[in-house]
Design an enzyme around this catalytic site. Structure first.
Site, PDB file in Angstrom:
ATOM      1  N   CYS A   1     -10.625 -35.146 -30.008  1.00  0.00           N
ATOM      2  CA  CYS A   1     -10.202 -35.405 -28.626  1.00  0.00           C
ATOM      3  C   CYS A   1     -10.490 -34.215 -27.715  1.00  0.00           C
ATOM      4  O   CYS A   1     -11.029 -34.382 -26.610  1.00  0.00           O
ATOM      5  CB  CYS A   1      -8.722 -35.764 -28.574  1.00  0.00           C
ATOM      6  SG  CYS A   1      -7.670 -34.803 -29.638  1.00  0.00           S
TER       7      CYS A   1
ATOM      8  N   HIS B   1      -4.313 -33.709 -23.089  1.00  0.00           N
ATOM      9  CA  HIS B   1      -4.748 -32.337 -23.361  1.00  0.00           C
ATOM     10  C   HIS B   1      -5.324 -31.705 -22.094  1.00  0.00           C
ATOM     11  O   HIS B   1      -6.005 -32.385 -21.305  1.00  0.00           O
ATOM     12  CB  HIS B   1      -5.831 -32.328 -24.438  1.00  0.00           C
ATOM     13  CG  HIS B   1      -5.379 -32.715 -25.806  1.00  0.00           C
ATOM     14  ND1 HIS B   1      -4.057 -32.811 -26.187  1.00  0.00           N
ATOM     15  CD2 HIS B   1      -6.111 -33.023 -26.912  1.00  0.00           C
ATOM     16  CE1 HIS B   1      -3.981 -33.159 -27.454  1.00  0.00           C
ATOM     17  NE2 HIS B   1      -5.216 -33.304 -27.940  1.00  0.00           N
TER      18      HIS B   1
HETATM   19  C1  2RA Z   1      -4.758 -32.640 -32.158  1.00  0.00           C
HETATM   20  N1  2RA Z   1      -7.139 -32.825 -31.681  1.00  0.00           N
HETATM   21  O1  2RA Z   1      -4.578 -32.615 -30.939  1.00  0.00           O
HETATM   22  C2  2RA Z   1      -6.134 -32.910 -32.739  1.00  0.00           C
HETATM   23  C3  2RA Z   1      -6.186 -34.225 -33.461  1.00  0.00           C
HETATM   24  N2  2RA Z   1      -5.864 -35.319 -32.632  1.00  0.00           N
HETATM   25  O2  2RA Z   1      -3.853 -32.474 -32.998  1.00  0.00           O
END
Ligand code: 2RA
Length: 335
Positions: free
Chosen positions: A126, A234
């Site tokens: 991601c 994120h």
């Molecule tokens: C996380 N990118 O954010 C990793 C797996 N989704 O933990």
């Protein structure tokens, strides 16, 4: 299209079903697959109840496409079985990403690498996906030399147990720990396991996956990935050194026209990307776009996206949409 969703009861699997429904993906038959303990459980899709079935049963039914989000070990064991039955697998785990025989795809960046022969396709990490969607148009114009990225990653990236830990801590309730430390009112500079070079696997994924997706090993990447107590998505602070100089207004224009990107950059009015605004959207939001005054040909920016959607489910569904549109899957395969 006959579609299987393997890991249908997990956070990403559930989001895959939501995205398939929202985007009205052409489904004639839906197979929902999860662990043995979930077999028989009912899940509603487009107003119709579907029962979860076993892997063995799903393989026999020869889906056109199987969207996997069931962990790396499950994918290593089961994706080849689906592929051998003629199903094209799009896998969200890290199992196949760095396999030189498997394609690692972000449709806005490199969908053109896909062929009818690709029966196991890897969905990138991601935190990598949202970054390369923004990097690609700038690399095409100015050629990227180096990327320095620090991430601020949602607990949803870890899974349900981490979300529960955050909400329990916030409610003052003792409960199971997904992390080695408290996450509320804290940050953890530690995502996945540490490797021998002092980086974590998450950080090395960003390094290696970026080169593979961009098709350019000359791009130097370094990353620090951090877990923070948010849910919506994120966030990433990205510093990009180009081989050539750039015009800041042109950079913003390029990004605003780039597929999958929304520029939110009006600091005079406090407009910049935030996880709360990105939640449950498919776009990659870019802001805080400014020249790095400490180094020539270098740009700073801030990139935010919903890690369960563009960072996982939506990217996988977009790969499936591309396969269908280009007749690379199912009965309409064009040799
Ligand atoms: C996380 N990118 O954010 C990793 C797996 N989704 O933990």
């Amino acid at each position: 299209m006959k579609i299987a969703v393997v890991g249908a009861t997990g956070l990403v699997g559930t989001k895959m079903l939501q995205v398939l429904e929202e985007r009205n993906f052409p489904i004639t038959d839906l197979l929902l697959v999860a662990s043995e303990k979930s077999v028989g459980k009912e899940i509603t899709f487009k107003g119709k109840a579907y029962k979860v079935i076993s892997v063995e049963d799903a393989i026999k039914q020869k889906a056109d496409i199987a969207l996997f989000s069931a962990g790396g070990s499950t994918s290593l064991a089961q994706a080849p079985l689906f592929a051998a039955a003629g199903t094209t697998v799009i896998d969200n785990s890290s199992a196949w990403r760095m396999d030189p025989t498997k394609k690692l795809v972000v449709p806005e960046v490199n969908a053109d690498v896909l062929t009818p022969e690709d029966k196991i396709i890897a969905n990138p990490n991601c935190s990598t996906i949202q970054m390369v969607v923004a990097l690609k148009p700038l690399h095409d114009k100015y050629k990227i030399k180096r990327v320095v990225v620090s991430t601020y990653q949602s607990v949803t990236g870890t899974g349900v147990k981490a979300v529960d830990q955050l909400m329990n801590e916030r409610a003052g309730i003792d409960g199971p720990m997904a992390y080695p430390y408290k996450i509320d009112l804290n940050v953890l500079p530690h995502i996945d396991v540490f490797t021998e070079n002092g980086y974590t696997k998450e950080e090395m994924k960003m390094v290696k996956e970026t080169n593979k997706i961009m098709g350019d090993d000359s791009i130097r990447v370094t990353a620090t990935t951090v877990r923070i107590p948010v849910m919506g998505g994120h966030s990433e602070s990205v510093n990009i050194e180009f081989a050539n100089d750039f015009d800041l207004a042109e950079v913003k224009e390029i990004l605003s026209k780039a597929p999958g990107v929304v520029v939110t950059d009006d600091v005079a009015n406090l407009k910049y990307p935030m996880p709360l605004d990105a939640h449950d959207k498919d776009d990659v939001f870019v802001g805080r776009i400014r020249r790095d005054e400490s180094q020539s040909n270098t740009l700073n920016c801030w990139i935010v996206s919903d890690n369960l959607r563009k960072g996982a489910a939506t990217n996988a569904v977009q790969i499936a949409e591309y396969l269908v549109a280009k007749h690379l899957v199912g009965e309409s395969v064009e040799a």
